[in-house]
Write a protein that holds these residues in place. Structure first.
Motif, PDB file in Angstrom:
ATOM      1  N   LEU A 191       0.833  -1.207   0.000  1.00 28.41           N
ATOM      2  CA  LEU A 191       0.000   0.000   0.000  1.00 28.41           C
ATOM      3  C   LEU A 191       0.870   1.261   0.000  1.00 28.41           C
ATOM      4  CD1 LEU A 191      -2.929   0.991   0.203  1.00 28.41           C
ATOM      5  CD2 LEU A 191      -2.797   0.645   2.672  1.00 28.41           C
ATOM      6  N   ARG A 237       1.913   2.154  -3.301  1.00 27.74           N
ATOM      7  CA  ARG A 237       0.838   2.699  -4.133  1.00 27.74           C
ATOM      8  C   ARG A 237       0.528   4.139  -3.785  1.00 27.74           C
ATOM      9  NH1 ARG A 237      -3.588  -1.535  -3.189  1.00 27.74           N
ATOM     10  NH2 ARG A 237      -4.876   0.347  -3.141  1.00 27.74           N
ATOM     11  N   LYS A 271       4.937   7.035  -5.111  1.00 28.90           N
ATOM     12  CA  LYS A 271       5.921   6.335  -5.936  1.00 28.90           C
ATOM     13  C   LYS A 271       7.280   6.510  -5.261  1.00 28.90           C
ATOM     14  CE  LYS A 271       8.128   4.258  -9.061  1.00 28.90           C
ATOM     15  NZ  LYS A 271       8.190   2.798  -8.838  1.00 28.90           N
ATOM     16  N   LYS A 330       8.077  -1.785  -4.592  1.00 24.81           N
ATOM     17  CA  LYS A 330       8.432  -1.435  -5.974  1.00 24.81           C
ATOM     18  C   LYS A 330       9.115  -0.066  -6.091  1.00 24.81           C
ATOM     19  CE  LYS A 330       4.792  -4.195  -8.234  1.00 24.81           C
ATOM     20  NZ  LYS A 330       4.507  -5.047  -7.065  1.00 24.81           N
TER      21      LYS A 330
END
Ligand code: NI
Ligand code: MN
Length: 223
Positions: free
Chosen positions: A144, A147, A150, A177
């Motif tokens: 989360l 998301r 970034k 990520k």
């Protein structure tokens, strides 16, 4: 130009020509002995929790330099009682500082102070998003966080025993990520000895996320 200097353990200085942010200022007792607390100058000190290897020299540096301590309410209050400028926040809260926004994130770990909670930070520093995880175990909501903002650089503990180990930190990278990962909280003591090269290989082969290993005392120029 934004730079990230590593003082070993979880102590970093994020800075450009205008502003310097010091994370978890463990300097005097830090076995890597990169710098003494007296030689540090900064504008803000971000403290993830009250354990000695994170709160470290926050009070003495803040009092000498006038730097503002940013932390959860309990740790901020502790610093305020000792005469530091401080800004209290708490889990899930965001605040806009002159350099950018700070979000206080969950961290599953002891707070080191009565009634407190450990935390991490997502710092927007003049447009770059840095996630400093603090001391934490792995948790699924890291997906989360990736998301919501970034993340450019994720600073993740890999030492194991007290925090995530390398395998869990690799899973964290896969969820967050980020553009880059920087390992921290390892090789300070034998109990948290790890190979950052093995961690890098794991994250890069499984998730194609580049891992930047910063040696204690070295400075990374952020891309
Ligand atoms: Ni801790
Ligand atoms: Mn720690």
């Amino acid at each position: 130009m934004t730079s990230l200097k590593f003082f070993g353990h979880s102590c970093f200085m994020l800075s450009n020509t205008e502003t310097s942010l010091l994370f978890d200022p463990y300097l005097s007792d830090n076995p890597f002995h990169i710098s003494s607390a007296e030689d540090i100058d900064c504008n803000y000190i971000l403290v993830s929790h009250g354990h000695h290897d994170h709160l470290g020299d926050a009070v003495s540096i803040a009092k000498r330099t006038g730097a503002q301590v940013i932390s959860t309410a309990e740790v901020a209050r502790l610093c305020g009682e000792q005469g530091c400028k401080h800004h209290a926040m708490h889990l899930g809260g965001k605040h806009a500082f002159p350099f950018g926004q700070v979000r206080i994130t969950l961290a599953f770990h002891g707070s080191g102070v009565p009634g407190g909670h450990a935390c991490g930070f997502v710092v927007n520093f003049y447009g770059s998003n840095i996630y400093f995880a603090g001391d934490t175990g792995l948790f699924g909501d890291m997906a989360l966080l990736g998301r919501l903002e970034k993340i450019d650089y994720a600073l993740l503990p890999i030492g194991d025993n007290y925090t995530m180990g390398p395998q869990d930190a690799a899973e964290a990278a896969g969820m967050l990520k980020p553009r880059f990962v920087v390992p921290m909280h390892y090789n300070t003591w034998p109990l948290i000895a790890q190979s950052p090269e093995d961690f890098r290989h794991d994250v890069e082969t499984r998730f194609s996320i580049p891992v930047k290993i910063i040696q204690p005392g070295e400075t990374l120029i952020l891309e």
